[in-house]
Structure formats: C-alpha cells, structure tokens
Write a protein that holds these residues in place. Structure first.
Motif, PDB file in Angstrom:
ATOM      1  N   GLY A  79      53.092  37.569  22.343  1.00  0.00           N
ATOM      2  CA  GLY A  79      52.404  37.395  21.078  1.00  0.00           C
ATOM      3  C   GLY A  79      51.952  38.727  20.531  1.00  0.00           C
ATOM      4  N   GLY A  80      51.497  38.719  19.299  1.00  0.00           N
ATOM      5  CA  GLY A  80      51.033  39.948  18.662  1.00  0.00           C
ATOM      6  C   GLY A  80      49.659  39.772  18.055  1.00  0.00           C
ATOM      7  N   THR A  81      49.104  40.862  17.612  1.00  0.00           N
ATOM      8  CA  THR A  81      47.870  40.758  16.837  1.00  0.00           C
ATOM      9  C   THR A  81      48.183  40.279  15.423  1.00  0.00           C
ATOM     10  OG1 THR A  81      48.018  43.114  16.278  1.00  0.00           O
ATOM     11  CG2 THR A  81      46.687  42.520  18.185  1.00  0.00           C
ATOM     12  N   GLU A  82      49.469  40.321  15.063  1.00  0.00           N
ATOM     13  CA  GLU A  82      49.930  39.725  13.808  1.00  0.00           C
ATOM     14  C   GLU A  82      51.358  39.233  13.997  1.00  0.00           C
ATOM     15  OE1 GLU A  82      51.209  42.962  10.795  1.00  0.00           O
ATOM     16  OE2 GLU A  82      49.560  43.868  11.916  1.00  0.00           O
ATOM     17  N   GLU A  83      51.791  38.337  13.146  1.00  0.00           N
ATOM     18  CA  GLU A  83      53.128  37.767  13.215  1.00  0.00           C
ATOM     19  C   GLU A  83      54.072  38.529  12.291  1.00  0.00           C
ATOM     20  OE1 GLU A  83      54.959  33.839  11.252  1.00  0.00           O
ATOM     21  OE2 GLU A  83      53.449  33.410  12.776  1.00  0.00           O
ATOM     22  N   ILE A 124      62.293  31.026  24.379  1.00  0.00           N
ATOM     23  CA  ILE A 124      62.351  30.857  22.932  1.00  0.00           C
ATOM     24  C   ILE A 124      61.702  32.081  22.298  1.00  0.00           C
ATOM     25  CG2 ILE A 124      61.737  29.406  20.967  1.00  0.00           C
ATOM     26  CD1 ILE A 124      63.731  28.167  22.937  1.00  0.00           C
ATOM     27  N   GLY A 125      62.507  32.881  21.613  1.00  0.00           N
ATOM     28  CA  GLY A 125      62.046  34.153  21.069  1.00  0.00           C
ATOM     29  C   GLY A 125      61.790  34.096  19.573  1.00  0.00           C
ATOM     30  N   PHE A 126      60.540  34.318  19.193  1.00  0.00           N
ATOM     31  CA  PHE A 126      60.177  34.487  17.791  1.00  0.00           C
ATOM     32  C   PHE A 126      58.805  35.138  17.753  1.00  0.00           C
ATOM     33  CE2 PHE A 126      58.302  30.517  19.065  1.00  0.00           C
ATOM     34  CZ  PHE A 126      57.131  30.389  18.339  1.00  0.00           C
ATOM     35  N   SER A 127      58.477  35.754  16.633  1.00  0.00           N
ATOM     36  CA  SER A 127      57.201  36.456  16.530  1.00  0.00           C
ATOM     37  C   SER A 127      56.069  35.466  16.259  1.00  0.00           C
ATOM     38  CB  SER A 127      57.255  37.500  15.417  1.00  0.00           C
ATOM     39  OG  SER A 127      56.038  38.220  15.364  1.00  0.00           O
ATOM     40  N   LYS A 128      54.938  35.682  16.939  1.00  0.00           N
ATOM     41  CA  LYS A 128      53.773  34.821  16.794  1.00  0.00           C
ATOM     42  C   LYS A 128      52.526  35.586  17.193  1.00  0.00           C
ATOM     43  CE  LYS A 128      55.945  33.041  20.183  1.00  0.00           C
ATOM     44  NZ  LYS A 128      56.310  34.295  20.899  1.00  0.00           N
ATOM     45  N   ARG A 129      51.371  35.119  16.777  1.00  0.00           N
ATOM     46  CA  ARG A 129      50.127  35.697  17.264  1.00  0.00           C
ATOM     47  C   ARG A 129      49.934  35.331  18.733  1.00  0.00           C
ATOM     48  NH1 ARG A 129      45.635  37.497  14.808  1.00  0.00           N
ATOM     49  NH2 ARG A 129      44.395  36.167  16.188  1.00  0.00           N
ATOM     50  N   TYR A 130      49.185  36.182  19.420  1.00  0.00           N
ATOM     51  CA  TYR A 130      48.985  35.944  20.854  1.00  0.00           C
ATOM     52  C   TYR A 130      48.255  34.625  21.127  1.00  0.00           C
ATOM     53  CZ  TYR A 130      44.196  37.646  20.100  1.00  0.00           C
ATOM     54  OH  TYR A 130      42.911  37.817  19.650  1.00  0.00           O
ATOM     55  N   ASP A 131      47.449  34.155  20.159  1.00  0.00           N
ATOM     56  CA  ASP A 131      46.720  32.906  20.334  1.00  0.00           C
ATOM     57  C   ASP A 131      47.422  31.728  19.657  1.00  0.00           C
ATOM     58  OD1 ASP A 131      46.297  33.747  17.751  1.00  0.00           O
ATOM     59  OD2 ASP A 131      44.108  33.653  17.824  1.00  0.00           O
ATOM     60  N   PRO A 133      49.514  28.335  19.201  1.00  0.00           N
ATOM     61  CA  PRO A 133      49.571  27.123  20.026  1.00  0.00           C
ATOM     62  C   PRO A 133      50.772  27.095  20.964  1.00  0.00           C
ATOM     63  CG  PRO A 133      49.124  26.560  17.732  1.00  0.00           C
ATOM     64  CD  PRO A 133      49.447  28.027  17.757  1.00  0.00           C
ATOM     65  N   PHE A 134      51.774  27.928  20.690  1.00  0.00           N
ATOM     66  CA  PHE A 134      52.954  28.007  21.555  1.00  0.00           C
ATOM     67  C   PHE A 134      52.612  28.642  22.903  1.00  0.00           C
ATOM     68  CE2 PHE A 134      57.196  29.516  22.845  1.00  0.00           C
ATOM     69  CZ  PHE A 134      57.977  28.426  22.501  1.00  0.00           C
ATOM     70  N   ASN A 135      51.518  29.422  22.952  1.00  0.00           N
ATOM     71  CA  ASN A 135      51.137  30.186  24.128  1.00  0.00           C
ATOM     72  C   ASN A 135      50.021  29.497  24.909  1.00  0.00           C
ATOM     73  OD1 ASN A 135      53.023  32.121  23.502  1.00  0.00           O
ATOM     74  ND2 ASN A 135      51.573  33.507  22.508  1.00  0.00           N
TER      75      ASN A 135
END
Length: 203
Positions: A79-83, A124-131, A133-135
C-alpha cells in the motif's frame, strides 16, 4: 514454481548482502519466525509513498520467496500513503524475471494477476492506500520500503510491528537509456533480500 522464476531464485544464492543490511532485515525475520512458531498467519504489508514500484516489488518477491522455501500461511500485501498506479516497467521487469502476469482490468489504476506458480493463487497487483480494505487491519508487520513513507507515516494503525527496510527508487532512471537495467537490478536486490529473509526461517 515456473522454471524461469526458479532459475532466478537459484541465482540469488550468489547475491551479496552486507552485514549491515542483514541487521536491517533481522526484525522481519524475527516477526515471521515468531508468527510461525505461534501457528498464526504471517501478514506483511509493504508500504511506500505511491504503491507503484518498491512496495509492489517487495510484496511480490516476498510472497514468491515464502513459496520457494515452503513457508506456509504467509500473506503479503502492499500500500501507499496515496493511491496512484502500478508502474508498467515493474510489470515488464517481473515478467522478464519469470512471473506470469496479465491485466485483469484497465483504467487509471490497472489491476494485474501476478503468478509465480501455476497452481497457486495470484498476487493481485494494483495501487492502493496502505489502510485499504484490501489489506489487513491488525496483527501485521508494516515494512516501510521508502524513507519518505517512513517519515510521513509516524503511526500505522493495526501494525504489530513497524520495520524500515528502505530501497533506492528505480524511478530515478525513468526516461533514460539505463531504465531497464536499473529496474532489473532493483528488482533483483529486493528479491535477494526477501530470499534471504525466508531462507532464515526455521520450520
């Protein structure tokens, strides 16, 4: 595991990891070992600023490394701090190093199926925030793969352990003749360090 990917892993035996770097990796080894000894799921969330390069490389190589050493119940996330979006050069690099990757969905933030083994569930690879729901929401190790995210996220809710394992951003090579080489080298550096981590786990 795909034969080409197995060949890549076999080459990692010869990668040199400094003693200083091994000390950086030791807290992750300890986390994995403790969770395994307790018979619990091993959830690891690799976090960077944009969740586009280093965090994905770390997630994917860690998941494959766990499979290579037959360490069970390891679930790797990122995850990231932003998507933003998974950078296409990362996908190209991983394909060249032995992964089977295909695009599930297009758009500004494409979704990819990333497989290291014909019979295993894909990453499953895609950009998302670290928080996202996928994580996972609790009990996970938060691995900070870039210093910007490490400094910008003083607190990661739900993390059992926070571990900085930072890598130089291959983005510095974008739009240069060295891009392919830099991405390949960074990917293999991350692969070798995840390979080292899981090679140290005692069953």
């Amino acid at each position: 595991m795909y034969s080409e990917l197995t060949n890549t892993f076999e080459q990692l035996h010869y990668q040199n990891i400094s003693e200083e770097r091994k000390m950086t990796l030791q807290p992750l080894i300890d986390f994995v070992q403790q969770k395994m000894d307790e018979g619990k799921d091993i959830n690891i969330n690799f976090i960077c600023t944009h969740n586009s390069r280093r965090s994905h490389l770390s997630q994917i190589w860690a998941q494959a490394g766990a499979a290579y050493f037959n360490i069970l119940n390891v679930h790797c996330y990122s995850g990231g701090t932003e998507e933003t979006a998974l950078f296409p050069k990362v996908v190209e690099t991983l394909i060249n190093q032995g992964f089977n990757i295909f695009k599930i969905a297009d758009g500004n933030n494409p979704i990819y199926s990333i497989k290291y083994n014909e019979d295993s569930s894909p990453v499953i690879g895609f950009s998302k925030r670290y928080d996202s729901p996928f994580n996972p929401t609790s009990g996970f190790a938060a691995i900070m793969t870039c210093s910007q995210a490490d400094g910008g996220c003083p607190f990661i809710a739900g993390a059992k352990k926070r571990i900085p394992i930072t890598f130089e951003d291959p983005k510095i090579s974008d739009n240069t003749p060295q891009q392919s080489q830099v991405y390949a080298e960074r990917s293999l550096q991350i692969a070798s360090e995840m390979f080292y981590v899981f090679s140290k786990i005692k069953k």
